[in-house]
Write an enzyme that holds these catalytic residues in place. Structure first.
Site, PDB file in Angstrom:
ATOM      1  N   GLU A 145       0.840  -1.207   0.000  1.00 52.30           N
ATOM      2  CA  GLU A 145       0.000   0.000   0.000  1.00 52.30           C
ATOM      3  C   GLU A 145       0.871   1.253   0.000  1.00 52.30           C
ATOM      4  O   GLU A 145       0.586   2.225  -0.697  1.00 52.30           O
ATOM      5  CB  GLU A 145      -0.942  -0.028   1.208  1.00 52.30           C
ATOM      6  N   GLU A 156      -3.902  -9.437   4.315  1.00 51.55           N
ATOM      7  CA  GLU A 156      -4.719  -9.040   5.458  1.00 51.55           C
ATOM      8  C   GLU A 156      -5.904  -9.982   5.699  1.00 51.55           C
ATOM      9  O   GLU A 156      -6.293 -10.235   6.818  1.00 51.55           O
ATOM     10  CB  GLU A 156      -5.230  -7.609   5.290  1.00 51.55           C
TER      11      GLU A 156
HETATM   12  N1  T1G Z   1       4.362  -7.457  11.735  1.00 51.90           N
HETATM   13  C1  T1G Z   1       5.105  -7.827  12.783  1.00 51.90           C
HETATM   14  N2  T1G Z   1       5.902  -8.911  12.812  1.00 51.90           N
HETATM   15  C2  T1G Z   1       5.925  -9.665  11.712  1.00 51.90           C
HETATM   16  C3  T1G Z   1       5.159  -9.355  10.551  1.00 51.90           C
HETATM   17  C4  T1G Z   1       4.360  -8.189  10.592  1.00 51.90           C
HETATM   18  N3  T1G Z   1       3.646  -7.801   9.554  1.00 51.90           N
HETATM   19  N4  T1G Z   1       5.408 -10.316   9.631  1.00 51.90           N
HETATM   20  C5  T1G Z   1       6.274 -11.163  10.181  1.00 51.90           C
HETATM   21  N5  T1G Z   1       6.584 -10.787  11.420  1.00 51.90           N
HETATM   22  C6  T1G Z   1       7.522 -11.451  12.333  1.00 51.90           C
HETATM   23  C7  T1G Z   1       7.083 -12.839  12.714  1.00 51.90           C
HETATM   24  O1  T1G Z   1       6.193 -12.779  13.829  1.00 51.90           O
HETATM   25  C8  T1G Z   1       8.415 -13.467  13.069  1.00 51.90           C
HETATM   26  O2  T1G Z   1       8.763 -12.922  14.332  1.00 51.90           O
HETATM   27  C9  T1G Z   1       9.383 -12.844  12.089  1.00 51.90           C
HETATM   28  O3  T1G Z   1       8.745 -11.642  11.620  1.00 51.90           O
HETATM   29  C10 T1G Z   1       9.670 -13.721  10.907  1.00 51.90           C
HETATM   30  O4  T1G Z   1       8.397 -14.078  10.359  1.00 51.90           O
HETATM   31  C11 T1G Z   1      -2.897  -1.472   6.929  1.00 51.90           C
HETATM   32  C12 T1G Z   1      -2.992  -3.497   8.563  1.00 51.90           C
HETATM   33  C13 T1G Z   1       6.581 -11.461   5.804  1.00 51.90           C
HETATM   34  C14 T1G Z   1       6.230 -13.517   4.404  1.00 51.90           C
HETATM   35  O5  T1G Z   1       0.178 -10.331   7.085  1.00 51.90           O
HETATM   36  O6  T1G Z   1       3.523 -13.423   5.846  1.00 51.90           O
HETATM   37  O7  T1G Z   1      -0.416  -4.510   6.630  1.00 51.90           O
HETATM   38  O8  T1G Z   1       8.764 -15.087  15.615  1.00 51.90           O
HETATM   39  O9  T1G Z   1       8.820 -16.549  10.426  1.00 51.90           O
HETATM   40  O10 T1G Z   1       8.889 -17.107   6.889  1.00 51.90           O
HETATM   41  O11 T1G Z   1      -3.384  -2.973   5.238  1.00 51.90           O
HETATM   42  O12 T1G Z   1       6.156 -13.246   8.097  1.00 51.90           O
HETATM   43  O13 T1G Z   1      10.903 -14.120  14.704  1.00 51.90           O
HETATM   44  O14 T1G Z   1       9.712 -12.978  16.606  1.00 51.90           O
HETATM   45  O15 T1G Z   1       6.932 -15.582   9.031  1.00 51.90           O
HETATM   46  O16 T1G Z   1      10.500 -15.182   6.247  1.00 51.90           O
HETATM   47  C15 T1G Z   1      -0.040  -7.649   6.606  1.00 51.90           C
HETATM   48  C16 T1G Z   1       2.652 -11.455   7.621  1.00 51.90           C
HETATM   49  C17 T1G Z   1      -0.013  -7.026   7.963  1.00 51.90           C
HETATM   50  C18 T1G Z   1       2.464 -10.439   6.502  1.00 51.90           C
HETATM   51  C19 T1G Z   1       8.040 -13.447   6.134  1.00 51.90           C
HETATM   52  N6  T1G Z   1       1.173  -8.424   6.436  1.00 51.90           N
HETATM   53  N7  T1G Z   1       3.975 -12.013   7.571  1.00 51.90           N
HETATM   54  O17 T1G Z   1       7.999 -14.854   6.259  1.00 51.90           O
HETATM   55  O18 T1G Z   1       9.357 -15.169   8.376  1.00 51.90           O
HETATM   56  S1  T1G Z   1      -1.531  -6.169   8.231  1.00 51.90           S
HETATM   57  C20 T1G Z   1       1.160  -9.734   6.706  1.00 51.90           C
HETATM   58  C21 T1G Z   1       4.273 -12.991   6.676  1.00 51.90           C
HETATM   59  C22 T1G Z   1      -1.416  -4.791   7.241  1.00 51.90           C
HETATM   60  C23 T1G Z   1      -2.493  -2.781   6.282  1.00 51.90           C
HETATM   61  C24 T1G Z   1      -2.637  -3.938   7.209  1.00 51.90           C
HETATM   62  C25 T1G Z   1       5.658 -13.537   6.810  1.00 51.90           C
HETATM   63  C26 T1G Z   1       6.632 -12.972   5.764  1.00 51.90           C
HETATM   64  P1  T1G Z   1       9.596 -13.830  15.385  1.00 51.90           P
HETATM   65  P2  T1G Z   1       8.308 -15.452   9.568  1.00 51.90           P
HETATM   66  P3  T1G Z   1       9.248 -15.650   6.905  1.00 51.90           P
END
Ligand code: T1G
Length: 697
Positions: free
Chosen positions: A105, A125
């Protein structure tokens, strides 16, 4: 600083530095805004590039901030995107590796976007029970078209950047940079630095030739698949608004829906599960950098249902397996079953023939323990009898090389006892797979008193490699999952004694969201399994009360689907559960024999007694340190027992209900003499949390 500012000649580069995935937390949003202001104020700067350090451009909003004031502290993501769009110098987003959610975004708020190939682009999301809340539902349709955008938003799945860049008419990417991304991005910034007007996604038209018909069609299809989750249908509403409202009205509508979804229990459950899944790999007293032992070859003892399924997991991960049995025909049968499973996947187009052959080429079989010596890990999956395990582990101890890991797939026996059948208890661990082992995601890693830390770390890593959700359990009868399911099943039996039929109990808990109720599950798994365990229990714990209807059923030879008769009747070869008059009569007769007058039991009481039985036993498991955190117990139930994902797991659900209310319900159940008053005393941990007004999380 979580966003670094550097001038490269006349181009300002703002680099997100918020590991692990450049989550757009408050500090990062603030620093990006400062960087843009700094670039605007510097007359030497003619263009701006925004990129991310490390393994992501940005994984989106910082989910860890959700629920806290920081998530919406200004500049919130919408405000930051507005700052980008209002800038009077061109901003180029240089994306790579991962560009998801709020990260995408933000990129769409920039004037231009260049990408390295292979970048995973997604708006995930919806998988958190939300929808893109910073313009994704309004801008993505404008750059990719309504239908492509809607597919991406409703699925939440990643698409490679070069695939999107190749779509005809797309305006998401201005260039794919195959060389050094930063060099290419800065060169691109120079090229466009004087181009005016600055292009804005918000100014693009967004239409669909048959909008009403198309959105009605998508609502029908998506609605049918997302009955327990509100977010997918809201995604459609928001994208529809991009075609019939001006951008600012569309953004306001999207924001309204986002805030509503953020409050839903389903979104809280999904966000809980997101972190719970990642927390399972952390073992409190095992440092994350513990050196692991190499696992290049695996041995599996036993070619039965479990042994075959376990073997397939490793073959699927490209790890060679040697499978041992005591008789050639057992080996042949086991290999034939694996081939049948693979061929079925090939027939459905889920597996390429070449892949199937590659996997089978990694398999060898033997009747001799001496052929196992060079394996790094051996997993025993033989008959569930301690004497049999003793013989097997005695042999393994004699042949396995030093440092090999000796694992047992036992589901009920004491891993400490098994460990002491060897002279190397530190190398012994439990790896409890769930049937079918090549399908079920859950793997309970059972830590013996002597299990070495690097053995644990190794098994957790290899478990992840074979795509399992690994949860560490201490040693107790039934570990985490089965110890809890025993109380769940006991309550199900007592509900029959009190007046319910099997289908009433199953229907109530399936309406709550379980994939299958306890009686259909018993018929699927085989009622004789529980029967054998109850016989053993009756010796070990004579005072545990439970209904004898399950034993009566087995005495009638009604083991379930495998005998075309269990709690339900089944037409031969069919799996549809048909209520059985014979079984219901048996239950009536049993009630009479124990002098029980049946009563009407509400669906609500059925669900509470089954689910709170899990919760109370889980509280004891937590207290005893068998599980190290409540969310691990949720992961066990979400990945191994069909607990509904939209409820987040038994502990998450108990928190949603409120532990005070859970304890109050238990008090009511404790007054029912036909139940088990002793069991319904809230576990000490539960009572303490209630007294302190706390929750499991
Ligand atoms: N926020 C905070 N921490 C996150 C995170 C995030 N978005 N994504 C991953 N982590 C942390 C996760 O908890 C772990 O932490 C570490 O990063 C490695 O993650 C307004 C509101 C990006 C593809 O849903 O899909 O944007 O356990 O093991 O396999 O519209 O993480 O090491 O302490 O999964 O390399 C939308 C979610 C948010 C993406 C990486 N974004 N993340 O995969 O590592 S909502 C998501 C993933 C949003 C807006 C809205 C995957 C990854 P720890 P991992 P990975």
């Amino acid at each position: 600083m979580t966003a670094k500012y550097e001038a490269h000649g006349t181009v300002a580069v703002i680099t997100l530095q918020n590991p692990p995935v450049n989550g757009l937390g408050f500090a990062t949003r603030r620093d990006i805004a400062h960087g843009i202001e700094q670039a605007q104020a510097d007359p030497a700067i003619t263009a701006i590039v925004i990129t991310g350090a490390g393994k992501a451009f940005s994984g989106g909003a910082d989910i860890k901030e959700f629920g806290s004031p920081m998530a919406i502290a200004e500049p919130n993501l919408g405000t930051l995107i507005g700052i980008c769009e209002a800038a009077n110098k061109p901003i180029v987003a240089a994306i790579h590796t991962v560009c998801m959610g709020g990260g995408l975004e933000l990129a769409m708020g920039c004037h231009y976007r260049v990408t390295a190939p292979g970048t995973s682009v997604a708006l995930p999301e919806v998988k958190l029970g939300l929808l893109p809340g910073a313009g994704g539902t309004q801008r993505l349709p404008r750059v990719l078209g309504v239908e492509t955008a809607l597919n991406i938003i409703v699925s939440g799945d990643p698409v490679k950047s070069e695939v999107l860049a190749s779509l005809p008419g797309q305006k998401l990417f201005d260039r794919v940079i195959t060389g050094d991304l930063m060099e290419g991005a800065i060169a691109f910034a120079h090229e466009i630095s004087a181009t005016r007007p600055l292009p804005l996604v918000r100014n693009l038209k967004c239409t669909h030739p048959n909008a009403d018909a198309y959105f009605q069609f998508t609502r029908n299809t998506v609605g049918a698949m997302s009955k327990n989750f509100p977010a997918p249908l809201r995604c459609i509403d928001a994208v529809a608004a991009s075609t019939n409202q001006k951008i600012d009205a569309g953004l306001a509508f999207e924001r309204k829906l986002f805030i509503e979804l953020m409050q839903t229990p389903e979104s809280k459950a999904l966000r809980h599960a997101f972190f719970a899944e990642r927390a399972t790999s952390k073992i409190p007293d095992v440092p994350e950098d513990t050196a692991v032992r190499p696992v290049n070859k695996v041995a599996v003892i036993g070619a039965g249902t479990m042994g075959g399924g376990i073997t397939m997991n490793f073959l699927n991960a490209g790890i060679p397996v040697v499978m041992l049995e005591t008789k050639q025909e057992a080996l042949d049968r086991g290999v034939a079953t694996m081939r049948k499973n693979y061929e079925a996947q090939v027939a459905k187009g889920k597996l390429a023939q070449t892949k199937y052959e590659e996997r089978m080429a990694l398999l060898s079989t033997t009747l001799n323990y001496s052929d196992l010596g060079d394996s790094d890990l051996v997993i025993e999956a033989v008959f569930e009898e301690l004497e049999v395990k003793k013989a097997v582990f005695g042999q393994l101890d004699a042949v396995m090389k030093p440092g090999a890991i000796l694992a047992s797939n036992t589901s009920t026996l004491d891993v400490n006892k098994i460990a002491h059948f060897t002279k190397r208890p530190q190398d012994v661990v439990g790896m409890h797979f769930f049937s079918p082992a090549n399908v079920m995601k859950l793997l309970e890693v059972v830590r013996g008193a002597d299990t070495a830390k690097d053995v644990l770390a190794t098994v957790m890593q290899i478990g992840k490699k074979i795509k399992k959700t690994c949860v560490v359990s201490g040693v107790c009868d039934g570990f985490i999952g089965n110890r809890m399911i025993e109380q769940y099943s006991r309550q199900a039996g007592m509900l029959l004694d009190e007046g319910c039929t099997p289908s009433q109990v199953d229907k109530a808990i399936e309406k709550f969201g379980f994939a299958m109720g306890p009686f259909r599950m018993g018929d699927l798994a085989g009622n004789d399994i529980g029967w054998a365990i109850r016989k053993r229990r009756a010796v070990e714990r004579p005072n545990m009360r439970y209904s004898l209807t399950a034993d009566r059923l087995c005495e009638m030879g009604r083991f379930g689907q495998k005998t075309s008769a269990g709690w339900y009747d089944y037409k031969p070869g069919k799996r549809d559960a048909i209520p059985s008059a014979l079984v219901e009569q048996m239950i009536v007769d049993y009630r009479t024999s124990i002098g029980r007058t049946p009563r009407k039991v509400s669906d609500e009481e059925i669900v509470q007694r089954l689910v709170f039985a899990l919760v109370n036993e889980a509280a004891k498991i937590l207290e005893e340190g068998i599980a190290s955190r409540a969310s691990d117990i949720d992961m066990v139930y979400l990945t191994g027992y069909g607990f509904p994902l939209h409820r987040g797991g038994p502990m998450c659900y108990a928190d949603t209900v409120g532990l005070y209310n859970v304890a109050q319900a238990m008090k009511r159940f404790a007054q029912n003499p036909d139940d088990d008053p002793a069991f319904w005393q809230p576990a000490p941990l539960l009572a303490r949390l209630v007294a302190e007004g706390k929750s499991f999380s």
